[in-house]
Design a protein around this motif. Structure first.
Motif, PDB file in Angstrom:
ATOM      1  N   PHE A 154       0.833  -1.195   0.000  1.00 19.30           N
ATOM      2  CA  PHE A 154       0.000   0.000   0.000  1.00 19.30           C
ATOM      3  C   PHE A 154       0.871   1.249   0.000  1.00 19.30           C
ATOM      4  O   PHE A 154       1.990   1.251   0.531  1.00 19.30           O
ATOM      5  CB  PHE A 154      -0.911   0.024   1.239  1.00 19.30           C
ATOM      6  N   ARG A 155       0.337   2.321  -0.561  1.00 25.11           N
ATOM      7  CA  ARG A 155       1.022   3.611  -0.501  1.00 25.11           C
ATOM      8  C   ARG A 155       0.813   4.225   0.886  1.00 25.11           C
ATOM      9  O   ARG A 155      -0.055   3.775   1.646  1.00 25.11           O
ATOM     10  CB  ARG A 155       0.457   4.558  -1.566  1.00 25.11           C
ATOM     11  N   PRO A 156       1.604   5.268   1.212  1.00 19.64           N
ATOM     12  CA  PRO A 156       1.438   5.918   2.523  1.00 19.64           C
ATOM     13  C   PRO A 156      -0.004   6.343   2.772  1.00 19.64           C
ATOM     14  O   PRO A 156      -0.641   6.965   1.926  1.00 19.64           O
ATOM     15  CB  PRO A 156       2.362   7.141   2.418  1.00 19.64           C
ATOM     16  N   GLY A 157      -0.517   5.952   3.932  1.00 21.13           N
ATOM     17  CA  GLY A 157      -1.871   6.330   4.326  1.00 21.13           C
ATOM     18  C   GLY A 157      -2.937   5.325   3.964  1.00 21.13           C
ATOM     19  O   GLY A 157      -3.985   5.270   4.614  1.00 21.13           O
ATOM     20  N   GLN A 158      -2.700   4.514   2.940  1.00 29.79           N
ATOM     21  CA  GLN A 158      -3.746   3.606   2.470  1.00 29.79           C
ATOM     22  C   GLN A 158      -4.024   2.479   3.458  1.00 29.79           C
ATOM     23  O   GLN A 158      -5.182   2.162   3.739  1.00 29.79           O
ATOM     24  CB  GLN A 158      -3.359   3.006   1.114  1.00 29.79           C
ATOM     25  N   GLN A 159      -2.964   1.868   3.981  1.00 25.27           N
ATOM     26  CA  GLN A 159      -3.166   0.680   4.809  1.00 25.27           C
ATOM     27  C   GLN A 159      -3.974   0.995   6.064  1.00 25.27           C
ATOM     28  O   GLN A 159      -4.852   0.217   6.456  1.00 25.27           O
ATOM     29  CB  GLN A 159      -1.822   0.056   5.207  1.00 25.27           C
ATOM     30  N   GLY A 160      -3.714   2.132   6.696  1.00 24.81           N
ATOM     31  CA  GLY A 160      -4.458   2.494   7.901  1.00 24.81           C
ATOM     32  C   GLY A 160      -5.942   2.623   7.637  1.00 24.81           C
ATOM     33  O   GLY A 160      -6.774   2.172   8.439  1.00 24.81           O
ATOM     34  N   VAL A 161      -6.289   3.249   6.506  1.00 31.56           N
ATOM     35  CA  VAL A 161      -7.701   3.399   6.149  1.00 31.56           C
ATOM     36  C   VAL A 161      -8.318   2.033   5.875  1.00 31.56           C
ATOM     37  O   VAL A 161      -9.428   1.732   6.338  1.00 31.56           O
ATOM     38  CB  VAL A 161      -7.858   4.320   4.920  1.00 31.56           C
ATOM     39  N   VAL A 162      -7.620   1.194   5.111  1.00 31.83           N
ATOM     40  CA  VAL A 162      -8.138  -0.133   4.778  1.00 31.83           C
ATOM     41  C   VAL A 162      -8.359  -0.957   6.050  1.00 31.83           C
ATOM     42  O   VAL A 162      -9.410  -1.600   6.220  1.00 31.83           O
ATOM     43  CB  VAL A 162      -7.178  -0.859   3.815  1.00 31.83           C
ATOM     44  N   GLU A 163      -7.399  -0.933   6.957  1.00 29.07           N
ATOM     45  CA  GLU A 163      -7.537  -1.678   8.205  1.00 29.07           C
ATOM     46  C   GLU A 163      -8.718  -1.184   9.018  1.00 29.07           C
ATOM     47  O   GLU A 163      -9.495  -1.976   9.578  1.00 29.07           O
ATOM     48  CB  GLU A 163      -6.258  -1.560   9.037  1.00 29.07           C
ATOM     49  N   ALA A 164      -8.873   0.145   9.096  1.00 29.59           N
ATOM     50  CA  ALA A 164      -9.981   0.710   9.871  1.00 29.59           C
ATOM     51  C   ALA A 164     -11.325   0.279   9.297  1.00 29.59           C
ATOM     52  O   ALA A 164     -12.224  -0.171  10.023  1.00 29.59           O
ATOM     53  CB  ALA A 164      -9.879   2.240   9.892  1.00 29.59           C
ATOM     54  N   VAL A 165     -11.460   0.389   7.987  1.00 24.76           N
ATOM     55  CA  VAL A 165     -12.725   0.043   7.338  1.00 24.76           C
ATOM     56  C   VAL A 165     -13.019  -1.451   7.486  1.00 24.76           C
ATOM     57  O   VAL A 165     -14.157  -1.853   7.756  1.00 24.76           O
ATOM     58  CB  VAL A 165     -12.684   0.459   5.851  1.00 24.76           C
TER      59      VAL A 165
END
Length: 683
Positions: free
Chosen positions: A20-31
């Protein structure tokens, strides 16, 4: 396999990326954990992956709310090409087609569905949504919910109510590329996001070169045509503020031999569709358009965006300019503006009351917000500081990009601009003067925080590249301040200039202003004096009223102009030929770039032969499949192929942007072309 591992597998299999690019993984994990999210990521940072990957992994149907009705078909085609079951539901479908889509959705045929916000208020759609399993509602272009944003849409206010009527509340994720802190707070409140995971990845786009220059209208088209002809193999967008300008610029480019098409709301739906098709398939690589075009366009190989007119807000400008270089490759963003552009922006602001969706109170609030946004946009055009730093400061991004260095230029402090940059066009002497460099920052105001950028140089914008020389205009500025004080704020900018330059026109004489102490105390050209007035207002030293007949009075910083340490400088733009002579080279050394740019957009001779062969193959395969070339592979992926020269399917999978689906669909053709190339090179 846990959900995150499934997400990584989906990212690789469907989109061809290993991480994932910066910032993407955190959003994906949260969702994936059922948590709400708010993601602010610049154009090209991969916002769509943040809801598309969860949409693949989660059971049920992910609903994507988007205002981009005309582009939903392209978005869904891109999903289908990546092996994702996608659909859209909007007014372009017949009632029968809509019924079929809803029936298939309930049967589990789709993973992701795009809908317009207006659809959510339809009782039939609400009944469908209450029956369907919706694990996630993603709200794209979420800034549209805020009256403080640049693109407020009342229909977005109904999203929260829609979600509240569902039997089980899904995770809600909001996405936008441009949102100040105030707009972000509005998004959370109006969409009723609950303890959202928030990420702002930063607004810097290091691959983009920014250039800004004040040009008279008749010179703009020639400059744009020249740039397009210098870069014949590259795709670009030219934005115009009106339909009339769009038609005029398009006709001029075509007459100059540029393969261009056009797009605006005054064209028929069929013509707009054909123009969009020609652009995304590279049949017409240059698009001339109003801001009706571009939102949601995923064409990754746009190498330049040129603004023929100044937009009404920095949000709108950065969103539109950000359509260049979505693949991370070096690209160019140029802004040509004139005084008339500001008048056009003001006209559009006052027409806000014509929006039937808005109540009178909402219209007043939106107009007030638009005026503040215009102030910031004018400041960008006038500043002598780093253009990149101005943008980052505006959005509250305090990070210093790694490539930035301390500025060598002294006295380059800059302040927020105001609407005062809107004088009538006037002739200018050789060596145009644009910009402001007061020695101390302006005080904070409700619309724009003051900033000082003199110690910051990105090295990749027209200001930091040294495309101007500082000219001291302190004496003229002091004379202007004395004149405005003497005239007691009763007259407009034109009269102030006439008095200072000793004009003998009838109005000056009739009002006995030729007897004023400040009469004929300045010998500078009228255009330069006007800009001093504008820029003093930009710094808060003067104030210019609203309305049809604005007058010039003293501003909150007027006293500072009388202090001993006050000084004011303006920038004189240095033309390419002059810059080349000073560098010891010929006129041609600056060819192919604008404003002494970094050469980010390569000319035809610089494009490697293999890259061109792969582009031609991509175009052929795209035409055969009926999809845009960028959906097959991005320019960045083709360049990675050129670098890695894969010879097997496993090696082909190592190319950035190549996943299992793309390998199965296009791998054989590209591997064959690469093999032929290597064979020819070995001979």
């Amino acid at each position: 396999m846990n959900d995150l591992d499934k997400a990584r597998k989906a990212l690789k299999d469907h989109f061809g990326y290993d991480a994932f690019r910066p910032g993407q993984q955190g959003v994906v994990e949260a969702v994936l954990s059922g948590r709400d999210a708010l993601a602010v990521m610049p154009t090209g940072a991969g916002k769509s992956v943040c809801y598309q990957v969860p949409g693949i992994v989660l059971d049920g149907l992910t609903l994507v709310v988007s205002p981009l009705v005309s582009l939903m078909g392209d978005q869904v085609r891109a999903l289908l090409d990546a092996g994702v079951r996608g659909a859209y539901l909007n007014s372009t479908l017949t009632p029968g087609q809509q019924a079929t889509v809803l029936r298939r959705a309930l049967a589990g045929a789709y993973q992701i569905m795009y809908v317009a916000p207006e659809r959510l208020s339809d009782p039939r759609f609400l009944a469908f949504a209450r029956e369907a399993a919706l694990p996630l509602v993603a709200v794209d272009e979420a800034h549209c919910v805020s009256q403080w944003g640049q693109d407020f849409r009342p229909s977005y206010l109904a999203i929260g109510d829609f979600i509240g009527q569902l039997p089980k509340r899904p995770a809600v994720a909001a996405f936008t590329a441009t949102a100040t802190e105030r707009v972000r707070r509005d998004i959370v409140r109006l969409l009723d996001l609950r303890d959202p995971y928030e990420v702002v990845t930063g607004f810097d786009r290091p691959n983009l070169y920014f250039g800004v220059e004040r040009l008279e209208p008749k010179r703009k088209v020639a400059r744009i045509a020249s740039y397009a002809l210098e870069h014949p193999l590259e795709s670009g967008i030219v934005y115009c503020s009106t339909r009339k300008d769009t038609d005029k610029v398009h006709a001029a480019l075509v007459a100059a031999g540029v393969r261009a098409t056009r797009y605006h709301a005054g064209m028929s739906a069929a013509d707009r569709t054909e123009s969009q098709r020609a652009f995304i398939t590279d049949d017409a690589p240059v698009m001339v358009a109003t801001n009706a075009f571009g939102m949601g366009i995923d064409k990754s190989n746009v190498r330049y965006v040129v603004h023929h007119n100044m937009p009404g807000s920095l949000e709108a400008y950065y969103q539109e300019a950000g359509r260049a270089g979505r693949d991370g490759e070096p690209s160019t963003c140029l802004l040509f503006w004139s005084d008339g552009d500001v008048s056009t922006c003001r006209f559009f602001i006052e027409q806000e009351s014509g929006n039937e969706e808005l109540t009178p109170k909402e219209a007043d609030a939106v107009r007030a917000s638009r005026r503040r946004l215009l102030e910031a946009m004018c400041g960008y055009c006038l500043t002598t500081g780093c253009l990149r730093r101005y943008i980052l400061d505006y959005f509250g991004d305090q990070q210093v990009p790694p490539a930035c260095q301390p500025a060598e230029r002294a006295g380059a402090a800059e302040v927020s601009g105001t609407e005062s940059c809107g004088s009538k066009p006037s002739s200018r002497p050789e060596g145009r003067y644009v910009g402001l460099s007061p020695q101390s920052p302006a005080p904070e105001n409700p619309s724009l925080t003051s900033r000082t950028t003199g110690d910051f140089s990105c090295g990749n914008c027209s200001n930091c590249k040294g495309d101007f020389e500082a000219v001291d205009v302190t004496d003229t500025a002091r004379a202007v301040m004395r004149c405005v004080q003497e005239l007691r704020g009763r007259f407009g900018k034109g009269m102030v200039v006439d008095v200072l330059r000793g004009s003998q026109n009838a109005k000056v004489l009739d009002l006995h202003l030729d007897q004023a102490a400040s009469f004929h105390t300045v010998d500078a050209p009228a255009s330069q004096v006007k800009e001093v007035v504008e820029l003093l207002a930009a710094g808060g030293y003067l104030a210019i009223t609203e309305g049809s007949y604005p007058v010039v009075g003293l501003g909150p910083r007027a006293r500072e102009a009388a202090e001993e340490g006050f000084s004011l400088s303006m920038k004189r733009v240095v033309r390419k030929a002059e810059r080349a002579r000073k560098a010891g080279g010929g006129v041609g050394m600056a060819a192919g770039t604008a404003f002494g740019g970094s050469g980010t957009a390569s000319s035809a001779e610089d494009v490697p032969a293999l890259f061109e062969r792969l582009r031609a193959l991509r175009k052929r395969l795209a035409d055969e499949a009926g999809v845009p070339p960028y959906i097959v592979f991005s320019d960045a992926t083709l360049r990675d192929m050129c670098a890695k020269l894969p010879a097997t399917e496993d090696e082909f999978l190592d190319v950035s942007g190549v996943g299992a689906t793309k390998l199965a669909r296009y791998g054989a053709a590209f591997l064959e072309e690469l093999a032929v190339w290597q064979g020819e090179a070995a001979e």
